[in-house]
Design an enzyme around this catalytic site. Sequence first.
Site, PDB file in Angstrom:
ATOM      1  CE  LYS A 210       1.071   5.852   5.994  1.00  7.95           C
ATOM      2  NZ  LYS A 210       1.867   7.121   6.196  1.00  7.95           N
TER       3      LYS A 210
ATOM      4  NE  ARG B 197      -0.941   0.439  -3.178  1.00  9.24           N
ATOM      5  CZ  ARG B 197      -0.963   1.100  -1.968  1.00  9.24           C
ATOM      6  NH1 ARG B 197      -0.501   2.332  -1.904  1.00  9.24           N
ATOM      7  NH2 ARG B 197      -1.152   0.317  -0.957  1.00  9.24           N
TER       8      ARG B 197
ATOM      9  CD  GLU C 162       0.107  12.297   5.302  1.00  5.99           C
ATOM     10  OE1 GLU C 162      -0.947  12.839   5.793  1.00  5.99           O
ATOM     11  OE2 GLU C 162       0.101  11.739   4.147  1.00  5.99           O
TER      12      GLU C 162
HETATM   13  P1  ATP Z   1      -0.998   4.752   2.996  1.00  4.30           P
HETATM   14  O1  ATP Z   1      -2.047   4.919   2.045  1.00  4.30           O
HETATM   15  O2  ATP Z   1      -0.572   3.368   3.713  1.00  4.30           O
HETATM   16  O3  ATP Z   1      -1.147   5.677   4.244  1.00  4.30           O
HETATM   17  P2  ATP Z   1       0.713   6.442   1.821  1.00  4.30           P
HETATM   18  O4  ATP Z   1       1.275   6.559   0.395  1.00  4.30           O
HETATM   19  O5  ATP Z   1      -0.379   7.583   2.114  1.00  4.30           O
HETATM   20  O6  ATP Z   1       0.348   5.087   2.355  1.00  4.30           O
HETATM   21  P3  ATP Z   1       3.088   7.781   2.710  1.00  4.30           P
HETATM   22  O7  ATP Z   1       3.475   7.798   4.197  1.00  4.30           O
HETATM   23  O8  ATP Z   1       2.615   9.039   2.032  1.00  4.30           O
HETATM   24  O9  ATP Z   1       1.833   6.662   2.905  1.00  4.30           O
HETATM   25  O10 ATP Z   1       4.108   7.053   1.861  1.00  4.30           O
HETATM   26  C1  ATP Z   1       5.459   7.186   1.982  1.00  4.30           C
HETATM   27  C2  ATP Z   1       5.922   6.699   0.533  1.00  4.30           C
HETATM   28  O11 ATP Z   1       5.842   5.321   0.598  1.00  4.30           O
HETATM   29  C3  ATP Z   1       5.320   7.360  -0.560  1.00  4.30           C
HETATM   30  O12 ATP Z   1       6.252   7.812  -1.504  1.00  4.30           O
HETATM   31  C4  ATP Z   1       4.712   6.242  -1.206  1.00  4.30           C
HETATM   32  O13 ATP Z   1       4.563   6.312  -2.578  1.00  4.30           O
HETATM   33  C5  ATP Z   1       5.229   4.932  -0.614  1.00  4.30           C
HETATM   34  N1  ATP Z   1       4.332   3.922  -0.549  1.00  4.30           N
HETATM   35  C6  ATP Z   1       3.313   3.744   0.342  1.00  4.30           C
HETATM   36  N2  ATP Z   1       2.857   2.704   0.072  1.00  4.30           N
HETATM   37  C7  ATP Z   1       3.262   1.997  -0.778  1.00  4.30           C
HETATM   38  C8  ATP Z   1       3.149   0.693  -1.417  1.00  4.30           C
HETATM   39  N3  ATP Z   1       2.074  -0.069  -1.045  1.00  4.30           N
HETATM   40  N4  ATP Z   1       3.770   0.336  -2.377  1.00  4.30           N
HETATM   41  C9  ATP Z   1       5.068   1.231  -2.602  1.00  4.30           C
HETATM   42  N5  ATP Z   1       5.339   2.060  -2.180  1.00  4.30           N
HETATM   43  C10 ATP Z   1       4.578   2.862  -1.211  1.00  4.30           C
HETATM   44 MG    MG Z   2       0.407   9.581   1.571  1.00  6.41          MG
END
Ligand code: ATP
Ligand code: MG
Length: 601
Positions: free
Chosen positions: A310, A300, A65
């Site tokens: 984020k 994760r 995102e």
């Molecule tokens: P955040 O909670 O930091 O905003 P998010 O999952 O909402 O992280 P996205 O931009 O939706 O962020 O993530 C893109 C991809 O990265 C997704 O497929 C997610 O599963 C993966 N991802 C995000 N954080 C992690 C993590 N800590 N470990 C492994 N994969 C991750």
């Molecule tokens: Mg997300």
Amino acid sequence: MSSPTTDKASSTDAKTSNFLRQIIEHDLAAGTYAQRRWGGSPGDAAHHAAGPLDPAKIRTRFPPEPNGYLHVGHAKSICLNFGLARDYGGVCHLRFDDTNPEKEDTEYVHSIIDAVKWLGFDWNGAPDAPPYQASDYFGFMYRAAEHLVETGHAYVDEQTAEQMRLSRGDFGKPGVDSPFRARTPAENLARFREMRDGQHEDGSMVLRAKIDMAHPNINLRDPAIYRIRRATHHNTGDTWCIYPMYTFAHPIEDALEQITHSICTLEFEDQRPFYDWLLAQLCQGGLLGAPPPHQYEFARLNLTYVITSKRKLAQLVYDHKVSGWDDPRMPTIVGLRRRGYTAQSLQLFADRIGVTKSDSWIDYATLEGCLRETLDHSAPRAMAVLDPIKLVLTNWDEVMGQGRVGTLDDCSAPVHPHHPELGQRQFKMGHEVWIERSDYEETPPKGFFRLFPGNKVRLKYGHVIECTGAIKDEAGNPSTVLARLLPDTKSGTPGSDSVKVKGVITWVGVADASAAEVRLYDRLFTDPQPDAGGKDFIESLNPSSLKVVTAMVEPSLASAQPDQKFQFERHGYFVADRVDHVPGQRAVFNLAVGLRDGWGK
Ligand code: ATP
Ligand code: MG
């Protein structure tokens, strides 16, 4: 030249297997996706049916995102998804999951593109292909929603959000049907079109999938799939005043892109039944090509002393707890990069931690170890004195200059101890050199082998010296250390080891060293799990996570280029700061990671 560490870091070697590799290998052997066609771009069933058999054996995707900078957790996901595609003759898609009109920003879009490129990957099957954007699929998503309405699988619900929440039930209690659930498809279609045409207020109604209000999995109790939201979208402007919910949009995005293995983190496990339900409906209706993608979940990354959210990282930036997204203490990819991390070190880290199906914490030391391993075989060596005190060699002119003042002696050292082909670095010793303040003790503690009155040490790559004492300032602290040079003991000359010493110390010459700003970074938090269990991570910010010193560095560092990494002998690995280091004008080095072992006494 090749060492075991280089081999481990290279991406083409045999990989440790994991449950995802096993699934993919099984699918390839069984030909699960062998009959899929590829229309050359994302599209519906008809679009792909008109194309040839998909040349990509598998398709994976990384769907961020664009609402923040990527962090080390994303690096794991990137290395995983792009790595699997590379290893199995597939293609990995970079897709901006930009279905939420409120949160996106083009600054983040650019930073994500940079980060994936920097990690060493190409997406969508061609170098420099434009990334896919989920918002390009809004038209299809709307069509899919109408299909659900027409087939009796979705309805417009006009209950308030609070009513909907209350009627959803909970784990022990089944939900209650909405009074709007029994509307006919024709009534729902008319209502849904009114929603699209802007005839209703934001939040006044939603479109819900019609599944089962008593389903044990709450995610299947008629989840909302479209909402009314008047917001200008960065890509589609004001074309839409209704937007799909994430849980509806995501499976469709995967299916339009012919993804085979849709890999996400464990918190989406409960969403998988809806993912499958939705795609089954749309495949049956002939809107999407079959077989549909399948979702797999992995744990994760949780890293000790690090925050990987984020939103929380944004808080650190906006509250000025750090200097920006690229502050070298940040676990963002731009921060790690500025800290001195290489793409290779992050790939090695991703390989080493592997993928599992259960959550755990990875020790921060594992990440540091990967950086050390990759830098050890590549980083040129240099001497730097981080806390300088002057050492005067009182008999220098007599011994080295035969009485002449100002004689300088040429010294040299290998650029890299295991790579003689990289040549030698040159520097000069004179009657004054800079040494580390901590290398002198008037009254040495037990086991201290460096400078104290009467003790001998070697100045690395130079002579053996014998300490005779120190000049003190008014406060009684040493301000200049005094020593005598022992003739004929220069490193590398015949007989130089006739005098045995227990200590070897690093130094730089007063005549040819230059000053540099050195930023000594430590972990950003003192708590190994700063935000676990709802803790306020601001409370465990490490007050001494940055210490800035003026160091004296050897002349070879005068030509250091921004982003160039070095091993400062005995101290650790340092990188010339990408932002502030200007060759010839301003020298700024960041501590990337210390050496594994302390310096011998
Ligand atoms: P955040 O909670 O930091 O905003 P998010 O999952 O909402 O992280 P996205 O931009 O939706 O962020 O993530 C893109 C991809 O990265 C997704 O497929 C997610 O599963 C993966 N991802 C995000 N954080 C992690 C993590 N800590 N470990 C492994 N994969 C991750
Ligand atoms: Mg997300």
